[in-house]
Design a protein around this motif. Structure first.
Motif, PDB file in Angstrom:
ATOM      1  N   CYS A 506       1.066  -1.205  -0.033  1.00 30.88           N
ATOM      2  CA  CYS A 506       0.112  -0.158  -0.115  1.00 30.88           C
ATOM      3  C   CYS A 506       0.780   1.234   0.176  1.00 30.88           C
ATOM      4  O   CYS A 506       0.771   2.241  -0.637  1.00 30.88           O
ATOM      5  N   ALA A 534      -7.109  -2.455   2.181  1.00 32.47           N
ATOM      6  CA  ALA A 534      -6.514  -1.260   1.416  1.00 32.47           C
ATOM      7  C   ALA A 534      -7.053   0.009   1.792  1.00 32.47           C
ATOM      8  O   ALA A 534      -6.405   0.917   1.931  1.00 32.47           O
ATOM      9  N   ARG A 537      -5.737   1.494   4.608  1.00 27.16           N
ATOM     10  CA  ARG A 537      -4.294   2.141   4.488  1.00 27.16           C
ATOM     11  C   ARG A 537      -4.144   3.186   3.480  1.00 27.16           C
ATOM     12  O   ARG A 537      -3.211   3.717   3.007  1.00 27.16           O
ATOM     13  N   VAL A 539      -5.729   3.442   0.395  1.00 28.47           N
ATOM     14  CA  VAL A 539      -5.797   3.137  -0.936  1.00 28.47           C
ATOM     15  C   VAL A 539      -7.149   2.644  -1.362  1.00 28.47           C
ATOM     16  O   VAL A 539      -7.860   1.867  -0.684  1.00 28.47           O
ATOM     17  N   SER A 541     -10.113   1.037  -2.941  1.00 30.64           N
ATOM     18  CA  SER A 541     -10.271  -0.328  -3.029  1.00 30.64           C
ATOM     19  C   SER A 541     -10.387  -0.758  -4.860  1.00 30.64           C
ATOM     20  O   SER A 541     -10.032  -2.122  -4.892  1.00 30.64           O
TER      21      SER A 541
END
Length: 684
Positions: A506, A534, A537, A539, A541
């Motif tokens: 990530c 994700a 973190r 990011v 998805s």
């Protein structure tokens, strides 16, 4: 009267009181069969098997038609360790009373211990046929069926066994009269106090795991651990099943608890589980040794090996459950085909499913003899191997699924080798060598192996140069990949993706804005959980994309749609790494300390790409970001791989065969000279 009162005590009643009465009665009635039997049972219960045997032999002589007397005599023989006499006595009991389920169950256990599988199953079947709700028979048959890989049948037995326990006796009566509160309380008591129920739950969890039903597996493991957290291997299996689901809840705490439990007993996790979770060769060795000493200790009852034949050829026995469309079958096929038949005879011992797929059929043809030993016990297989004069027995399984180390404990051949299927030490003193190389098994690591190291010249991993790649490369659109994005790829199994690995990925994606992460689909829970992780973190998805499973040739072709393969740790890409490189996709790895954490580094150096081997997390992440942002640099690596790949010894089954044959020849020469196994370096 005193005789009637004593005989009325169940199995002699309270031992001290019953023994006092029995001594008096035995003195007055020295040949009364009931008294002799009761005295014998008391002797068994108080751990005096020799005295029990004398008394029960006399009881049987006085009343030879009483099946219970034969059963008790068998129990005395069993306590003395005389399995053959115990079998004979139990057989007498069932001959007199065909529905004697306890005798059938004991016969099943004794035959299973002697590896007489068909006889064991017949007696378990007989016990269950006469008493369908016989918990012991269901549980024992399930264990045997599980060992044979007949998981669906085993699961049905365990479902029934658990149903019997939770609805047995008084609880069923309470349910029938509608008193569910008391029934529930009683069921909870039964579940808490019956250790077999915990064992059955744990076993069923293991079967769910084998069938890739990881959500059900975790549920069973949790329930079993609440009943008995000390059940062998359950803690490690539970964590692995959670990883298969992408469920990282309490991962750090679970791993710390597991490490402590391994320190305490060595049996908290299977050896394979520790490879996946911990980059610690000391722990790998400790769990392997604990497993071997508890379940597969050396057995010398087949005696010494006969002198070698003088016909010149070395007979190789390859033992595996993976002669099919499987990563091991894919890697090994060409080796079996190109072994030098002027020097070697090559025999397969197969104890896995006969799938009938194209790879299974190819592998069958590759051997001089292909022997299906699925329904044979360990002793029977070891005896057959000796009868065939196998010189070197190569275990391609060790501690992976369908493990049959028991046959090697008996000695299948004078030289025994751990190769390829299990990336770590067997922990067994009776396995002489492990195939490694200077990267995977460097000199300073040799003390972490129970075997002697064979250092192959290029890489420990064999490959098949005949692997087919589909001629048509799927388009990114067909693969649901964005056309203009940088595609980071990892097609390793989901359990290899640990939280700290995903953390790094990530961080990489946050630095490479127009990038996606392409993973292999596993199960809906895994995909859903990875997308959530994700998002946590930072990011989106939508940047995590899952590839469905495809036939091998199509799977290999789609690697060409990716830009860079990101490796996992501590369990690297193994077959998957060579697949990616074979298809022309560069692989980035971070080398670790133990065998499974060094495989990708060995593979990369074999194709002369050491620049893709990093030493730290920071180096790994920095290089991934640099290669994504510097297309010319990545293109140079791709060109180098294209040049080196086809000519690399990594992808030549022929080259590998000649090298490992040198090792086999030296192993036999040392054995014939009476030398102990020792480190062996193979020159190219």
């Amino acid at each position: 009267n005193l005789l009637a009162a004593a005989l009325a005590l169940p199995h002699g009643g309270p031992h001290a009181h019953a023994e006092k009465q029995n001594r008096t009665i035995l003195y007055d009635h020295p040949n009364h069969p009931d008294v002799l039997n009761l005295s014998g049972v008391l002797a068994i219960q108080t751990n005096r098997p020799k005295q029990a045997l004398r008394l029960l032999v006399r009881a049987v002589e006085e009343a030879p038609q009483n099946p219970q007397f034969h059963y008790n005599l068998a129990s005395a023989h069993k306590q003395l360790g005389d399995a053959q006499s115990a079998v004979s006595a139990f057989q007498h009991a069932v001959a007199l009373k065909p529905d004697y389920v306890e005798s059938h169950n004991n016969l099943g256990n004794l035959y299973q211990a002697a590896d007489e599988i068909e006889a064991a199953l017949n007696h378990y079947d007989a016990a269950i046929a006469h008493k369908p709700n016989f918990l012991g028979g269901r549980h024992n048959r399930a264990g045997l069926l599980s060992k044979l890989g007949r998981f669906e049948e085993a699961l049905a037995d365990l479902d029934h066994a658990i149903e019997i326990v939770t609805n047995s006796g008084y609880a069923r009566l309470l349910i029938a009269v509608g008193d569910r509160e008391r029934a529930l309380s009683l069921v909870e008591t039964i579940l808490t106090t019956q250790p077999k129920n915990a064992d059955a739950l744990a076993m069923r969890g293991g079967i769910h795991s084998d069938l890739h039903r990881h959500k059900d597996a975790v549920k069973d493991f949790d329930a079993a651990m609440k009943l008995d957290p000390s059940i062998h291997f359950i803690a490690g299996k539970r964590i692995l099943s959670k990883l298969h689901l992408g469920d990282w809840s309490n991962f750090t705490e679970d791993l710390m608890a597991l490490t402590k439990a391994i320190d305490d007993s060595g049996l908290a996790a299977t050896p394979f589980s520790t490879l996946s979770l911990l980059d610690d060769a000391n722990i790998h060795l400790a769990t392997a040794r604990a497993t071997v000493s508890n379940f597969y200790p050396r057995q010398d009852d087949l005696g010494p090996f006969k002198a070698r034949r003088k016909d010149g050829k070395i007979r190789l026995g390859y033992f595996s459950a993976d002669y099919r469309q499987h990563p091991m079958g894919q890697l090994l096929a060409e080796l079996f085909e190109v072994h030098d038949r002027t020097r070697f005879e090559v025999i397969a011992f197969s104890f896995g499913p006969a799938t009938g797929d194209d790879m299974h059929l190819r592998l069958q043809k590759a051997f001089d003899r292909f022997i299906d030993v699925r329904d044979m016990g360990d002793r029977e297989v070891a005896a057959l191997s000796r009868e065939l004069g196998i010189d070197i027995a190569i275990d391609l399984i060790a501690h992976t699924a369908y493990s049959r180390l028991g046959m090697f404990a008996l000695g299948c051949a004078p030289v025994q080798v751990n190769f390829l299927g299990y990336p770590g030490t067997s922990g067994a003193e009776y396995i002489d060598y492990i195939i490694g190389d200077d990267i995977i098994t460097p000199h300073e690591s040799h003390g972490h192996y129970s075997e002697q190291i064979v250092a192959m010249p290029h890489c420990y991993q064999v490959n098949d140069s005949k692997r087919q790649i589909a001629t048509k490369t799927p388009t990114r659109a067909a693969l649901r990949l964005p056309e203009d994005a940088f595609v980071f790829c990892c097609f390793n199994s989901g359990y290899k993706i640990l939280p700290e690995v995903f953390d790094g990925w990530c961080r990489i994606m946050l630095q490479v804005k127009n990038s996606v992460l392409w993973l292999l689909a596993s199960n809906p829970e895994f995909e859903k959980n990875l997308c959530k992780e994700a998002e946590r973190r930072g990011v989106d998805s939508s940047r995590v994309i899952f590839a469905k499973r495809e036939p091998l040739d199509v799977h290999l072709a789609r690697y060409r749609a990716a830009d860079l393969f990101l490796d996992t740790r501590p369990y690297n890409a193994h077959t998957t790494a060579s697949d990616a490189l074979w298809a022309g996709l560069p692989v980035l790895t971070r080398i670790g300390r133990s065998f499974p954490a060094r495989v990708a580094a060995s593979i990369l150096r074999a194709v002369d790409l050491p620049e893709l081997v990093t030493e730290t997390d920071a180096e790994y992440e920095a290089l991934a970001i640099a290669l994504a942002n510097e297309p010319e640099r990545l293109n140079l690596i791709r060109q180098k791989l294209a040049t080196n790949g086809s000519s690399s010894p990594l992808f030549s089954g022929e080259v590998f065969a000649r090298n490992i044959e040198k090792a086999y020849i030296e192993m036999i020469a040392r054995n014939e000279r009476g030398e102990s196994p020792s480190f062996l370096r193979v020159s190219p």
